[in-house]
Motif scaffolding. Sequence first.
Motif, PDB file in Angstrom:
ATOM      1  N   SER A  60      42.607  48.466  35.175  1.00 36.31           N
ATOM      2  CA  SER A  60      41.979  46.783  35.206  1.00 36.31           C
ATOM      3  C   SER A  60      42.863  46.178  36.100  1.00 36.31           C
ATOM      4  CB  SER A  60      42.239  46.244  33.716  1.00 36.31           C
ATOM      5  OG  SER A  60      42.052  44.720  33.790  1.00 36.31           O
TER       6      SER A  60
ATOM      7  N   GLN B 178      36.530  42.985  40.486  1.00 33.48           N
ATOM      8  CA  GLN B 178      37.011  42.919  39.050  1.00 33.48           C
ATOM      9  C   GLN B 178      37.098  41.329  38.575  1.00 33.48           C
ATOM     10  OE1 GLN B 178      39.833  45.407  37.150  1.00 33.48           O
ATOM     11  NE2 GLN B 178      39.000  47.284  38.215  1.00 33.48           N
ATOM     12  N   ARG B 179      37.815  40.725  39.576  1.00 34.88           N
ATOM     13  CA  ARG B 179      38.066  39.519  39.387  1.00 34.88           C
ATOM     14  C   ARG B 179      37.129  38.359  39.536  1.00 34.88           C
ATOM     15  NH1 ARG B 179      44.471  38.647  41.568  1.00 34.88           N
ATOM     16  NH2 ARG B 179      45.375  40.291  40.068  1.00 34.88           N
ATOM     17  N   THR B 180      36.028  38.842  40.392  1.00 33.15           N
ATOM     18  CA  THR B 180      34.876  37.721  40.180  1.00 33.15           C
ATOM     19  C   THR B 180      33.732  38.286  39.547  1.00 33.15           C
ATOM     20  OG1 THR B 180      34.278  39.234  42.336  1.00 33.15           O
ATOM     21  CG2 THR B 180      35.601  37.178  42.645  1.00 33.15           C
TER      22      THR B 180
ATOM     23  N   VAL C  25      39.922  44.957  43.386  1.00 32.95           N
ATOM     24  CA  VAL C  25      40.720  43.767  42.873  1.00 32.95           C
ATOM     25  C   VAL C  25      39.746  42.677  42.767  1.00 32.95           C
ATOM     26  CG1 VAL C  25      42.625  42.181  42.672  1.00 32.95           C
ATOM     27  CG2 VAL C  25      42.961  44.634  43.236  1.00 32.95           C
ATOM     28  N   VAL C  26      39.192  42.448  43.891  1.00 35.90           N
ATOM     29  CA  VAL C  26      38.268  41.391  44.127  1.00 35.90           C
ATOM     30  C   VAL C  26      37.001  41.505  43.369  1.00 35.90           C
ATOM     31  CG1 VAL C  26      36.692  40.103  45.727  1.00 35.90           C
ATOM     32  CG2 VAL C  26      38.875  40.859  46.318  1.00 35.90           C
TER      33      VAL C  26
ATOM     34  N   LYS D 216      47.404  30.588  39.667  1.00 38.93           N
ATOM     35  CA  LYS D 216      46.720  31.592  40.084  1.00 38.93           C
ATOM     36  C   LYS D 216      47.225  32.888  39.520  1.00 38.93           C
ATOM     37  CE  LYS D 216      46.582  29.714  44.917  1.00 38.93           C
ATOM     38  NZ  LYS D 216      47.008  29.923  46.178  1.00 38.93           N
ATOM     39  N   THR D 217      46.206  33.922  39.479  1.00 35.68           N
ATOM     40  CA  THR D 217      46.547  35.558  39.079  1.00 35.68           C
ATOM     41  C   THR D 217      46.955  36.184  40.045  1.00 35.68           C
ATOM     42  OG1 THR D 217      44.600  35.302  37.516  1.00 35.68           O
ATOM     43  CG2 THR D 217      45.702  37.311  37.894  1.00 35.68           C
TER      44      THR D 217
ATOM     45  N   LEU E  96      48.516  38.479  42.970  1.00 33.85           N
ATOM     46  CA  LEU E  96      47.965  39.742  43.512  1.00 33.85           C
ATOM     47  C   LEU E  96      49.133  39.891  44.866  1.00 33.85           C
ATOM     48  CD1 LEU E  96      46.510  42.098  44.188  1.00 33.85           C
ATOM     49  CD2 LEU E  96      44.836  40.671  45.077  1.00 33.85           C
TER      50      LEU E  96
ATOM     51  N   LYS F  68      42.654  42.644  36.464  1.00 34.30           N
ATOM     52  CA  LYS F  68      42.227  41.307  36.267  1.00 34.30           C
ATOM     53  C   LYS F  68      43.831  40.753  35.860  1.00 34.30           C
ATOM     54  CE  LYS F  68      37.632  41.909  34.731  1.00 34.30           C
ATOM     55  NZ  LYS F  68      36.731  41.591  33.426  1.00 34.30           N
ATOM     56  N   GLU F  69      44.513  41.253  35.329  1.00 33.58           N
ATOM     57  CA  GLU F  69      45.900  40.735  35.078  1.00 33.58           C
ATOM     58  C   GLU F  69      46.741  40.569  36.289  1.00 33.58           C
ATOM     59  OE1 GLU F  69      46.482  44.802  33.247  1.00 33.58           O
ATOM     60  OE2 GLU F  69      44.856  43.454  33.763  1.00 33.58           O
TER      61      GLU F  69
END
Length: 246
Positions: A187, A242-244, A239-240, A94-95, A97, A189-190
């Motif tokens: 960002s 950007q990641r989705t 965060v959600v 998983k990334t 968080l 995403k990382e």
Amino acid sequence: MQNQTQIFGLRAIIEAINSGETIDKVFLQKGLRGELSTELESLLRKHAINSSYVPIEKLNRLTKKNHQGAVANISPIAFHNLEDLVINVVESGKTPLFLLLDQLSDVRNFGAIIRTADCTGVNGIIIQKKGGAPINGDTIKTSAGAVFKVPICKVDHIKDAVFYMQASGIKVIAATEKTDALLYDLSFKEPCAIIMGSEGRGINPSTLKVVDEKAKLPLFGDIESLNVSVACGAFLYEVVRQRTAP
């Protein structure tokens, strides 16, 4: 809930600590003297347990029982080990968080943040051993039970968690008004960890010096800050987003 997570009496608290019970905070009567009180104070220092000295009237409000000058709140959850949690999340694919809370004092804010953390897929919350809001009945109620779902870790100092995150390849971002960068400029995403500060002071200045990035929310009204749980929700849902996003 409060009574179910509370013990009182010097010897009872000593035995609870020695048996490995997770003690959230101990209230001691000001001016308390004696062999047992000295032993308890030594244990509190040894195990870095949060404690405070209060007037006897405060203890009498906490319990009607014979408290002998000492009342303790037992944590209703078992805390996770930070290193083990980070390793498990990284190895899961998983990334990561994570959420770091720098001495929030309001249990309802704490509970609301835990609830939002669960809804947004936060892998773990890190708090400081001393100086923050306890996990009690109000925390559990406000979190809607999420306190039993989101892993929570305790560290001696939030900076300990910052350094460990950075060493693990996780970017640490501070939510603070002491920057020109907006939340939407960064960002997420990382792998990242977000730090939220306390209601009054914000993030400790010494911690702000070691983070990787800082970001703030745009404010257009006359009030200069948001409630910390509301601000935390805005950060986590960015965060959600950007990641989705496709």
